[in-house]
Design a protein around this motif. Structure first.
Motif, PDB file in Angstrom:
ATOM      1  N   ASN A  42      94.046  45.230 -20.674  1.00 57.97           N
ATOM      2  CA  ASN A  42      94.499  44.410 -21.807  1.00 57.97           C
ATOM      3  C   ASN A  42      93.576  44.452 -23.021  1.00 57.97           C
ATOM      4  OD1 ASN A  42      92.298  42.854 -21.103  1.00 57.97           O
ATOM      5  ND2 ASN A  42      93.445  40.932 -20.934  1.00 57.97           N
ATOM      6  N   ASN A  46      98.903  39.342 -34.365  1.00 59.21           N
ATOM      7  CA  ASN A  46      98.045  39.298 -33.182  1.00 59.21           C
ATOM      8  C   ASN A  46      98.430  40.352 -32.142  1.00 59.21           C
ATOM      9  OD1 ASN A  46      96.557  36.997 -34.147  1.00 59.21           O
ATOM     10  ND2 ASN A  46      98.305  35.732 -33.558  1.00 59.21           N
ATOM     11  N   LYS A  47      99.119  41.373 -32.592  1.00 61.97           N
ATOM     12  CA  LYS A  47      99.528  42.450 -31.692  1.00 61.97           C
ATOM     13  C   LYS A  47      98.351  43.169 -31.069  1.00 61.97           C
ATOM     14  CE  LYS A  47      99.742  45.897 -35.397  1.00 61.97           C
ATOM     15  NZ  LYS A  47      99.097  45.004 -36.372  1.00 61.97           N
ATOM     16  N   ASP A  48      97.194  43.134 -31.743  1.00 65.46           N
ATOM     17  CA  ASP A  48      96.020  43.843 -31.243  1.00 65.46           C
ATOM     18  C   ASP A  48      95.101  42.948 -30.420  1.00 65.46           C
ATOM     19  OD1 ASP A  48      95.416  42.292 -33.397  1.00 65.46           O
ATOM     20  OD2 ASP A  48      94.171  43.780 -34.420  1.00 65.46           O
ATOM     21  N   ARG A  49      95.566  41.738 -30.103  1.00 65.82           N
ATOM     22  CA  ARG A  49      94.807  40.858 -29.207  1.00 65.82           C
ATOM     23  C   ARG A  49      95.113  41.229 -27.749  1.00 65.82           C
ATOM     24  NH1 ARG A  49      92.986  36.102 -31.680  1.00 65.82           N
ATOM     25  NH2 ARG A  49      92.550  36.588 -33.864  1.00 65.82           N
ATOM     26  N   CYS A  50      94.340  40.678 -26.843  1.00 63.72           N
ATOM     27  CA  CYS A  50      94.523  40.978 -25.420  1.00 63.72           C
ATOM     28  C   CYS A  50      95.954  40.706 -24.989  1.00 63.72           C
ATOM     29  CB  CYS A  50      93.570  40.131 -24.582  1.00 63.72           C
ATOM     30  SG  CYS A  50      91.839  40.552 -24.797  1.00 63.72           S
ATOM     31  N   GLY A  51      96.581  41.697 -24.362  1.00 66.73           N
ATOM     32  CA  GLY A  51      97.968  41.554 -23.954  1.00 66.73           C
ATOM     33  C   GLY A  51      98.114  40.800 -22.638  1.00 66.73           C
ATOM     34  N   THR A  92     108.868  39.625 -31.101  1.00 70.50           N
ATOM     35  CA  THR A  92     108.114  40.050 -29.922  1.00 70.50           C
ATOM     36  C   THR A  92     109.028  40.616 -28.847  1.00 70.50           C
ATOM     37  OG1 THR A  92     108.213  37.804 -28.992  1.00 70.50           O
ATOM     38  CG2 THR A  92     106.282  38.358 -30.326  1.00 70.50           C
ATOM     39  N   TYR A 143     103.527  40.683 -24.251  1.00 69.25           N
ATOM     40  CA  TYR A 143     103.217  41.221 -25.581  1.00 69.25           C
ATOM     41  C   TYR A 143     101.707  41.376 -25.716  1.00 69.25           C
ATOM     42  CZ  TYR A 143     104.525  42.451 -30.340  1.00 69.25           C
ATOM     43  OH  TYR A 143     104.778  43.143 -31.491  1.00 69.25           O
ATOM     44  N   GLY A 144     101.327  42.211 -26.679  1.00 69.26           N
ATOM     45  CA  GLY A 144      99.917  42.387 -26.989  1.00 69.26           C
ATOM     46  C   GLY A 144      99.365  43.717 -26.525  1.00 69.26           C
TER      47      GLY A 144
END
Length: 225
Positions: free
Chosen positions: A164, A13-18, A125, A46-47
Motif C-alpha cells: 500500500n 489523496n489517490k497517492d495515499r496508502c491504499g 472513487t 482505493y488509493g
C-alpha cells in the motif's frame, strides 16, 4: 460489450496508502454433490497499491480439479477515438489442489505505468475491479464438487495481499457453503409426495363421505314424495 472511461486514479489523496479487500458473491450457497459452486468476486477500495495477489484455500477432497477453474484477466476488446471497450474473463485458470493463487496482471493506459486498478469515471472513487465487464466479474470461480462429496458446511478462505505504499497488507475473506445430504437432495420430491398423499386422504376421508351423505339425503327426499 461494456464501455469504460479508464484512467489512472485521479481522486484527491489517490497517492495515499491504499486500502482494499475482496467482495465475493455466491450464486447458490446450498448445492448437491456433483454440482458446481459458482462464485463471483470483486476487489473494492482505493488509493496507492501494487503487487496484488489472491491466495485461495478450499476444503480438501471436495472439488474435482479436472473440472474446476477460475475465469480472470482483463482484455481490451475494441476501441474508437473516444471509447474503450474492456472485458473480464480473458483467461481460464485451472484449479489444482486445496490451495492456489491468482496474480493480478497490470495493464497500461495511455502509455502510463502498468496498473491493476483503474478509475472508471473522473473525480470519483469507482474502480473497474468493482464492476462486471463483458458479462463477467473480475474473478469467476467455477468449482465442481465431487459426486461423493460428504454433506455438511464447508469454507473457502481468500487472502488478498498487496503493497500500500508503506507496507504489505493481507486481508482475509471467508465464504461458507453447504452440500446437501440425501434427504435434502430429494426434499422437494418428498414434499410433493406428502402433499399428494394429504390430498388423497382429504378426498377419501372428507369428500367421498360427504358425497355419500348427499346421495343418501337425496334418496330420503325421493322416498318422502
Amino acid at each position: 460489450m461494456d464501455e469504460f472511461k479508464l484512467g489512472q486514479q485521479n481522486y484527491p489523496n489517490k497517492d495515499r496508502c491504499g486500502s482494499y479487500r475482496t467482495a465475493s458473491r455466491l450464486h447458490e450457497g446450498i448445492i448437491n454433490p456433483g454440482e458446481f459452486l459458482n462464485l463471483s468476486q470483486y476487489i473494492t477500495g482505493y488509493g496507492l497499491a501494487e503487487g496484488f495477489k489472491i491466495q485461495v484455500y478450499i476444503s480438501n477432497q471436495i472439488f474435482d480439479d479436472s473440472e474446476s477453474y477460475v475465469l480472470n484477466g482483463l482484455e481490451h476488446l475494441s476501441s474508437t477515438k473516444s471509447k474503450v471497450f474492456m472485458g473480464w474473463g480473458a483467461k481460464r485458470s485451472q484449479v489444482t489442489g486445496h490451495n492456489f493463487k491468482i496474480m493480478l496482471a497490470g495493464v497500461s493506459v495511455d502509455g502510463s505505468k502498468s496498473s491493476s486498478i483503474f478509475d472508471t469515471q473522473k473525480d470519483t472513487t469507482f474502480i473497474m475491479s468493482e464492476e462486471d465487464a463483458n458479462l463477467h466479474a473480475p474473478f469467476e470461480y467455477r468449482l465442481k464438487t465431487r459426486n461423493n462429496a460428504k454433506p455438511g458446511t464447508y469454507y473457502i478462505s481468500f487472502y488478498l495481499t498487496y503493497f500500500n505504499g508503506e507496507g504489505w497488507i493481507c486481508e482475509e475473506e471467508r465464504t461458507s457453503f453447504r452440500i446437501n445430504n440425501k434427504f435434502e437432495q430429494y426434499s422437494a420430491a418428498l414434499s410433493f409426495l406428502a402433499a399428494t398423499a394429504l390430498v388423497v386422504t382429504i378426498i377419501h376421508d372428507g369428500l367421498i363421505p360427504l358425497l355419500d351423505s348427499i346421495h343418501e339425503l337425496g334418496k330420503f327426499m325421493m322416498n318422502r314424495k
